[in-house]
Design a protein around this motif. Structure first.
Motif, PDB file in Angstrom:
ATOM      1  N   PHE A  32      -1.039  32.107  18.466  1.00  0.00           N
ATOM      2  CA  PHE A  32      -1.426  32.849  17.272  1.00  0.00           C
ATOM      3  C   PHE A  32      -2.398  31.962  16.504  1.00  0.00           C
ATOM      4  O   PHE A  32      -1.997  30.946  15.940  1.00  0.00           O
ATOM      5  CB  PHE A  32      -0.167  33.144  16.467  1.00  0.00           C
ATOM      6  N   LYS A  40      -1.046  33.974   9.322  1.00  0.00           N
ATOM      7  CA  LYS A  40      -0.195  33.653  10.481  1.00  0.00           C
ATOM      8  C   LYS A  40       1.264  33.501  10.060  1.00  0.00           C
ATOM      9  O   LYS A  40       2.162  34.109  10.642  1.00  0.00           O
ATOM     10  CB  LYS A  40      -0.641  32.333  11.149  1.00  0.00           C
ATOM     11  N   ASP A 157       6.019  27.994  14.257  1.00  0.00           N
ATOM     12  CA  ASP A 157       4.892  27.946  13.331  1.00  0.00           C
ATOM     13  C   ASP A 157       4.351  26.519  13.293  1.00  0.00           C
ATOM     14  O   ASP A 157       4.957  25.640  12.689  1.00  0.00           O
ATOM     15  CB  ASP A 157       5.367  28.392  11.938  1.00  0.00           C
ATOM     16  N   GLU A 158       3.248  26.326  13.950  1.00  0.00           N
ATOM     17  CA  GLU A 158       2.584  25.022  14.029  1.00  0.00           C
ATOM     18  C   GLU A 158       3.551  23.903  14.422  1.00  0.00           C
ATOM     19  O   GLU A 158       3.782  22.972  13.649  1.00  0.00           O
ATOM     20  CB  GLU A 158       1.909  24.697  12.694  1.00  0.00           C
ATOM     21  N   SER A 187       2.013  29.398  16.721  1.00  0.00           N
ATOM     22  CA  SER A 187       0.789  29.341  15.912  1.00  0.00           C
ATOM     23  C   SER A 187       0.306  27.911  15.872  1.00  0.00           C
ATOM     24  O   SER A 187       1.105  26.974  15.854  1.00  0.00           O
ATOM     25  CB  SER A 187       1.060  29.851  14.492  1.00  0.00           C
TER      26      SER A 187
END
Lengths: 386, 272
Positions: A32, A40, A157-158, A187
């Protein structure tokens, strides 16, 4: 396994995301991508059941994120950007706690925690307090808490932000090893990470999905005119003469001419095709038919970085426009046209209407849209550009 | 993926939250610091009430020396009433400190996102936290009960068990009410200091509500007086059981849990 359908999230007058639509097939890893503030995290929080969407819906592991919220939460593992860790707990104690609140039966818990600790490379840290761990290990514990209950869907997420290259690689390998058994959304800002880890990519900008598809398909995004690199024996002039006779060839640039290699000379040329033409096989047939030794024929590809920059550079333009104030053309835009509108429109204009067969397809929301697109959970080759 | 049956989930989650919270309190220096100060001041009050010049024993001795004039003093009852009253006042200072981090720390650490994306309802988390912090409070108060037991064991006639029970029930209910409301305030901010100050202010208001009510007077003042923590706590320490007081304490506790759950739910609609 994951279907986001027209997801929108607004906070008062601010639109965080709008009409976000994509799908991820079981066992896939979807990257993502998007610049900071693209939406995001908001999208991932909606999928994780943390935020409710203002409009649209999403299904995660066959459960609706609005109607079956608790079932969704049970079936996902979520790693936010800031790993949610209790610093005063040991790694093992923390994972036991997460396994409990995620609903793992007591009988399975110890086995599962031990497995997760091993899988995340935390065996020698299992009794260490989390506050004493390095950032890399904390990130691993963060991933461990996301997988300890063996969820079918994992949202990260990251996960590699702030890690050194070696830790990056370890996390990347860990994520990759989870594919197949788990469906993963990841992401990141690091584009090579996506290339190395993901099967599919969705790019979001200004709160809207601007491209979604397989890595291979995205690599052709924006290439309305195909190009080829050709390496043949002999002088470039001879090859040029043959190539100009091939239908669909627009221009030929000589990259290397008559370079000695062994007991012969070779030339390297770049062939630019006419819009919409794909003369690859005709080039090969022509050169071989003319008795020239063909050593290489390669179609030029756009890197993921090129695609990403192409699709998201409008953000920079918009920032500049905001700084320059009301006299700029951007400020003269219609009041109800959001930044997201502009951010999406411009890359599509650059791409033009004519796209290759395996290149991204424009969505109905864009001026260049030839046909509506719907989420395609199982189609990994056909990307959507929205 | 094998998942527990839903019937067992609620209690299992409650127990998991309860255990984790307790583990956190006993693993951090704050609880020991608070307990140390509480014990020191509790011991001082014990000495003051009972043994210091002008204390209860001194007053009884003085009465005896004066020939036993005046109404007899029920030393055990008076001691319990005074001592529990002082412990209640002392608790006013430690309860905001105990409740300040209940949610503020979770917000700061980002762990609220873990709880909010787990299949645990907000009220189960709130109830688990409240039970855990109340357990810590009881653990802090218990050693002082030992001093109490020593003093009361020497009393003749012995104190009625009902009075003893009601007095301590009052202390626990009062603490639970303040902790519950403090938990709600803690859920509103990520600043523990702000949470403690706001809780103290609210507690002070509820504590002196009786005085305010008397100042206002009339029907409204009377109604307001029922909200006073001091009045209901005072009744219980005197051995007076009032169902209205019990309902009031339970209402404060329930209100705190309810507001906390709603506050955490509201976070889902806020932009972060």
């Amino acid at each position: 396994m994951i279907e986001a359908d027209q997801l929108s999230k607004t906070y008062g007058d601010v639109t965080a995301i709008r009409d976000v639509t994509f799908a991820v097939a079981p066992g896939e890893i979807m990257g993502f991508l998007g610049p900071n503030g693209a939406g995001k995290t908001t999208t991932m929080r909606i999928l994780a059941g943390f935020l409710p969407a203002s409009q649209g819906t999403a299904r995660v592991a066959d459960c609706d994120v609005h109607r079956d919220l608790m079932a969704v939460r049970q079936r996902i593992g979520y790693l936010p950007e800031l790993p949610p860790l209790y610093p005063e707990m040991t790694v093992e104690g923390f994972l036991h706690f997460v396994a409990r609140i995620k609903g793992l039966p007591a009988g399975d818990r110890s086995e599962r925690v031990t497995w997760t600790i091993g899988r995340c490379g935390l065996a020698d840290k299992r009794s260490v307090l989390i506050r004493k761990l390095s950032k890399g290990y904390r990130q691993r514990v963060g991933i461990a808490q996301a997988i300890v209950h063996n969820p079918p869907v994992i949202i990260l997420d990251e996960p590699t932000v702030g890690l050194d290259p070696r830790q990056n690689q370890a996390v990347r390998e860990l994520v990759k090893s989870l594919a197949g058994d788990h469906t993963i959304i990841l992401s990141t800002h690091i584009l090579p990470e996506v290339s190395m880890t993901c099967d599919r990519v969705t790019i979001i900008n200004g709160g809207q999905v601007v491209a979604s598809g397989s890595l291979d398909a995205l690599s052709h995004y924006g290439t309305t005119e195909l190009s080829y690199e050709v390496e043949v024996a002999g002088a470039a002039q001879l090859a040029q003469a043959q190539l100009y006779q091939v239908a669909g060839v627009h221009r030929i640039d000589v990259m290397l001419d008559s370079q000695p290699q062994g007991d012969e000379v070779r030339s390297r040329l770049k062939v630019q095709a006419q819009p919409g033409a794909d003369p690859g096989s005709a080039i090969a047939t022509r050169l071989v038919g003319a008795g020239m030794n063909l050593y290489e024929l390669r179609r030029g590809q756009t890197s993921l970085e090129d695609v990403f920059i192409n699709l998201t550079t409008t953000e920079v333009a918009e920032d500049v426009a905001e700084i320059e104030g009301a006299e700029t053309p951007a400020a003269e835009q219609s009041a109800d046209e959001t930044f997201a509108d502009k951010a999406v429109r411009e890359p599509i204009d650059e791409a033009g209407e004519s796209v290759a067969a395996d290149a991204p397809v424009a969505s109905p929301s864009t001026p260049a849209a030839p046909a509506p697109t719907a989420p395609a959970p199982t189609d990994s080759s056909d990307p959507e550009v929205q | 993926m094998s998942i527990r049956s839903s019937g067992a989930t609620l209690w299992a989650n409650l127990y998991a939250i309860y255990c984790r919270e307790l583990q956190q309190y006993f693993g951090a220096p704050l609880a020991y610091g608070v307990a140390g100060i509480f014990w020191l001041l509790g011991g001082f009050f014990f000495f003051t009430v009972l043994l210091a010049p002008g204390g209860l024993i001194g007053a009884i001795a003085a009465q005896d020396q004066a020939g036993g004039g005046g109404p007899p003093i029920d030393a055990a009852y008076e001691f319990l009433k005074l001592y529990l009253g002082l412990l209640g006042s002392l608790s006013m200072f430690i309860l905001p400190v105990l409740s300040m981090g209940l949610y503020a720390e979770e917000r700061k650490q980002g762990t609220l996102e873990l709880l909010a994306t787990s299949p645990v309802t907000n009220w189960v988390v709130a109830l688990g936290k409240l039970l855990a912090i109340l357990s810590l409070y009881i653990a802090i108060v218990l050693p002082l009960m030992l001093l109490e037991a020593i003093a009361l064991s020497a009393s003749d006639p012995p104190i009625q068990p009902g009075v003893l029970l009601l007095g301590h029930l009052g202390l626990v209910l009062m603490a639970a009410s303040i902790l519950s409301l403090g938990m709600f305030i803690s859920s509103l901010t990520s600043s523990t200091v702000l949470a403690a100050i706001m809780t103290f202010a609210l507690m002070l208001l509820l504590w002196v509500m009786d005085v305010i009510a008397q100042g206002i007077g009339g029907g409204f003042g009377e109604a307001l007086g029922h909200l006073s923590l001091l009045r209901h706590f005072g009744d219980l320490t005197e051995g007076i059981f009032d169902a209205g007081g019990l309902v009031m304490f339970l209402s404060y506790i329930g209100l705190g849990i309810f507001l906390t759950a709603q506050s955490i739910e509201a976070l889902r609609f806020q932009r972060s």
